[in-house]
Design a protein around this motif. Structure first.
Motif: not given
Length: 240
Positions: A110-123
């Protein structure tokens, strides 16, 4: 507007672009070819969805259902997922088996859905967990860089990371750049010379196959035509 979109570049070597969009009153759209794969999230009728969308080798018609908000991470050439071979995703995709308002499942985690500004944190989290890997040679040779290994090895690595050949990637990206130039008002003959097409019929065939539009339709859009999916200028356009 029936479709509104925004996009930005990324400082992550794993990411080509981050985008977001919304649709209103659109029943279908023309989905243009793309040589990259994406992780896409969208909300429709109050329900959140998540999916991996693979490269698309031709333009196609995509059905839509009502208003929706979407957000996506487009990965750079060479970025791949070892647990899910990219070849199986070409002209297709795979949805997440479980999605909530804030989370989604990928590789049984399970992963947190990011938003437009912090997508790189998920990556970054996916990279640390080994879900995402990157072959830097692939992005380099796709845009004409010299490789230190044999051509067959390069071809295998490009295919393994992208699901496509170098030639297919360059054809798709060149057609996308041609469409951007035509929409900006450049004459078809000028596009032919600028991007290295043989002649105008060659350009016409490429546009029809990968964009689903003629040069005239791109330079003089018909308000009644199906809207186009996200179209932006490639970061590293290469003629071939």
């Amino acid at each position: 507007m029936p479709i509104e979109s925004d996009h930005r570049a990324s400082d992550s070597p794993y990411v080509a672009r981050v985008w977001r969009g919304s649709t209103s009153g659109v029943d279908r759209m023309t989905s243009i070819a793309t040589s990259t794969w994406e992780l896409v999230f969208w909300e429709q009728q109050g329900v959140m969805h998540a999916a991996i969308s693979g490269p698309e080798t031709t333009a196609s018609i995509a059905e839509t259902a009502g208003d929706s908000e979407s957000f996506g991470i487009t990965f750079a050439h060479g970025t791949s997922m070892p647990h899910l071979p990219i070849g199986a995703l070409v002209d297709g995709g795979r949805g997440s088996p479980h999605v909530t308002e804030r989370t989604f499942v990928l590789r049984d985690e399970q992963w947190q859905i990011p938003d437009f500004d912090d997508a790189e944190l998920l990556v970054e989290k996916l990279v640390r967990a080994g879900v995402l890997v990157r072959d830097p040679l692939v992005d380099e040779v796709v845009w004409g860089g010299a490789a230190r290994v044999g051509s067959r090895a390069v071809q295998r690595r490009v295919a393994a990371a992208t699901g496509l050949t170098q030639g297919a990637i360059r054809q798709i990206e060149r057609a996308r750049e041609a469409a951007v130039l035509l929409r900006a008002g450049l004459a078809a003959l000028d596009v032919v010379h600028k991007l290295g097409y043989y002649d105008q019929p060659h350009l016409a065939r490429s546009l029809q196959r990968f964009i689903g539009r003629t040069a005239t339709q791109l330079r003089q859009p018909d308000p009644a035509a199906d809207p186009l999916s996200l179209l932006y200028k490639p970061e590293n356009p290469a003629a071939s």
